[in-house]
Design a protein around this motif. Structure first.
Motif, short mmCIF file in Angstrom:
data_model
loop_
_atom_site.label_atom_id
_atom_site.label_comp_id
_atom_site.label_asym_id
_atom_site.label_seq_id
_atom_site.Cartn_x
_atom_site.Cartn_y
_atom_site.Cartn_z
N GLY A 64 0.82 -1.20 0.00
CA GLY A 64 0.00 0.00 0.00
C GLY A 64 0.86 1.25 0.00
N ASP A 65 0.21 2.37 -0.22
CA ASP A 65 0.94 3.63 -0.20
C ASP A 65 0.88 4.26 1.19
OD1 ASP A 65 -1.62 4.57 -0.12
OD2 ASP A 65 -1.47 5.79 -1.91
N LYS A 66 1.45 5.43 1.32
CA LYS A 66 1.57 6.09 2.62
C LYS A 66 0.23 6.38 3.28
CE LYS A 66 5.88 8.45 1.57
NZ LYS A 66 6.54 9.76 1.50
N ALA A 67 -0.82 6.50 2.50
CA ALA A 67 -2.13 6.82 3.07
C ALA A 67 -2.64 5.72 3.99
CB ALA A 67 -3.14 7.08 1.96
N TYR A 68 -2.17 4.49 3.80
CA TYR A 68 -2.65 3.36 4.60
C TYR A 68 -1.69 2.99 5.72
CZ TYR A 68 -5.92 2.94 0.80
OH TYR A 68 -6.89 3.21 -0.12
N SER A 69 -0.69 3.81 5.98
CA SER A 69 0.32 3.52 7.00
C SER A 69 -0.11 4.10 8.34
CB SER A 69 1.66 4.12 6.58
OG SER A 69 2.61 3.91 7.59
N SER A 70 -1.02 3.44 8.99
CA SER A 70 -1.41 3.87 10.34
C SER A 70 -1.11 2.75 11.32
CB SER A 70 -2.89 4.23 10.39
OG SER A 70 -3.69 3.07 10.34
N ARG A 71 -1.01 3.10 12.57
CA ARG A 71 -0.74 2.11 13.61
C ARG A 71 -1.84 1.05 13.67
NH1 ARG A 71 0.10 5.00 18.82
NH2 ARG A 71 2.06 5.53 17.84
N ASP A 72 -3.08 1.48 13.53
CA ASP A 72 -4.20 0.53 13.58
C ASP A 72 -4.17 -0.44 12.40
OD1 ASP A 72 -5.13 1.69 15.90
OD2 ASP A 72 -6.57 2.97 14.86
N ASN A 73 -3.88 0.06 11.21
CA ASN A 73 -3.83 -0.82 10.03
C ASN A 73 -2.71 -1.83 10.16
OD1 ASN A 73 -5.98 0.50 8.91
ND2 ASN A 73 -4.75 1.73 7.52
N ARG A 74 -1.54 -1.40 10.63
CA ARG A 74 -0.42 -2.32 10.80
C ARG A 74 -0.72 -3.35 11.88
NH1 ARG A 74 4.14 -0.94 8.11
NH2 ARG A 74 4.17 1.11 7.15
N ALA A 75 -1.37 -2.95 12.97
CA ALA A 75 -1.74 -3.89 14.03
C ALA A 75 -2.75 -4.91 13.51
CB ALA A 75 -2.31 -3.14 15.23
N TYR A 76 -3.70 -4.46 12.71
CA TYR A 76 -4.69 -5.37 12.11
C TYR A 76 -4.00 -6.43 11.26
CZ TYR A 76 -8.47 -6.88 9.00
OH TYR A 76 -9.35 -7.62 8.27
N ARG A 78 -0.84 -7.46 11.50
CA ARG A 78 -0.06 -8.35 12.37
C ARG A 78 -0.96 -9.38 13.04
NH1 ARG A 78 2.95 -3.78 13.43
NH2 ARG A 78 1.70 -3.22 15.23
N ARG A 79 -2.13 -8.95 13.53
CA ARG A 79 -3.06 -9.88 14.18
C ARG A 79 -3.49 -10.99 13.23
NH1 ARG A 79 -5.57 -5.27 16.16
NH2 ARG A 79 -7.20 -5.46 14.60
N ARG A 80 -3.65 -10.66 11.96
CA ARG A 80 -4.09 -11.65 10.99
C ARG A 80 -2.94 -12.41 10.33
NH1 ARG A 80 -8.32 -9.95 6.90
NH2 ARG A 80 -8.46 -12.19 6.77
N GLY A 81 -1.70 -12.06 10.67
CA GLY A 81 -0.55 -12.77 10.12
C GLY A 81 -0.27 -12.44 8.67
N ILE A 82 -0.58 -11.21 8.26
CA ILE A 82 -0.38 -10.78 6.88
C ILE A 82 0.86 -9.89 6.83
CG2 ILE A 82 -1.37 -9.51 4.94
CD1 ILE A 82 -4.14 -10.13 6.17
N LYS A 83 1.78 -10.20 5.93
CA LYS A 83 2.97 -9.37 5.77
C LYS A 83 2.58 -8.08 5.05
CE LYS A 83 5.92 -13.37 5.47
NZ LYS A 83 6.77 -14.17 4.61
N ALA A 84 3.28 -7.00 5.38
CA ALA A 84 2.93 -5.69 4.80
C ALA A 84 4.15 -5.00 4.21
CB ALA A 84 2.31 -4.79 5.85
N THR A 85 3.94 -4.36 3.08
CA THR A 85 4.92 -3.47 2.48
C THR A 85 4.20 -2.16 2.25
OG1 THR A 85 5.98 -5.33 1.38
CG2 THR A 85 6.52 -3.13 0.56
#
Length: 106
Positions: A64-76, A78-85
């Motif tokens: 995703g781009d910078k607009a989706y880089s929030s603490r809540d989105n990253r925690a979500y 991590r909880r689901r075991g999805i890697k993020a870039t």
């Protein structure tokens, strides 16, 4: 539809695969932020299996781009075991540095 200085507008939030084929999408009012739509877009994901069985609802990785880089989105994710870039905005990186946290690279 949302109202802004330019008139009535809307946004399309699209989730696509590696070959840019659309998998799911949501629309929102134009003045609404991008980050709150992250979870609803992922919740609509259904990847059909070749054989029998229910569709997959969890991707291997999300980009995703910078607009989706929030603490809540990253925690979500991590909880689901999805890697993020997801790129981090400079202000988030600076705030983390001020607090003494190590920069997390996803």
């Amino acid at each position: 539809m949302g109202r802004s200085r330019g008139g009535l507008t809307s946004k399309v939030h699209l989730l696509s695969d590696d070959r840019a084929r659309p998998l799911t999408w949501q629309t929102s009012p134009g003045q609404r932020g991008d980050s709150p739509m992250f979870v609803p877009v992922l919740a609509g994901l259904r990847i059909r299996r070749r054989g029998r069985g229910r569709p997959r609802r969890r991707p291997d990785r999300v980009r995703g781009d910078k607009a989706y880089s929030s603490r809540d989105n990253r925690a979500y994710l991590r909880r689901r075991g999805i890697k993020a870039t997801i790129a981090q905005p400079d202000d988030q990186r600076a705030a983390r540095k001020r607090q003494g946290h190590i920069s997390i690279v996803d």
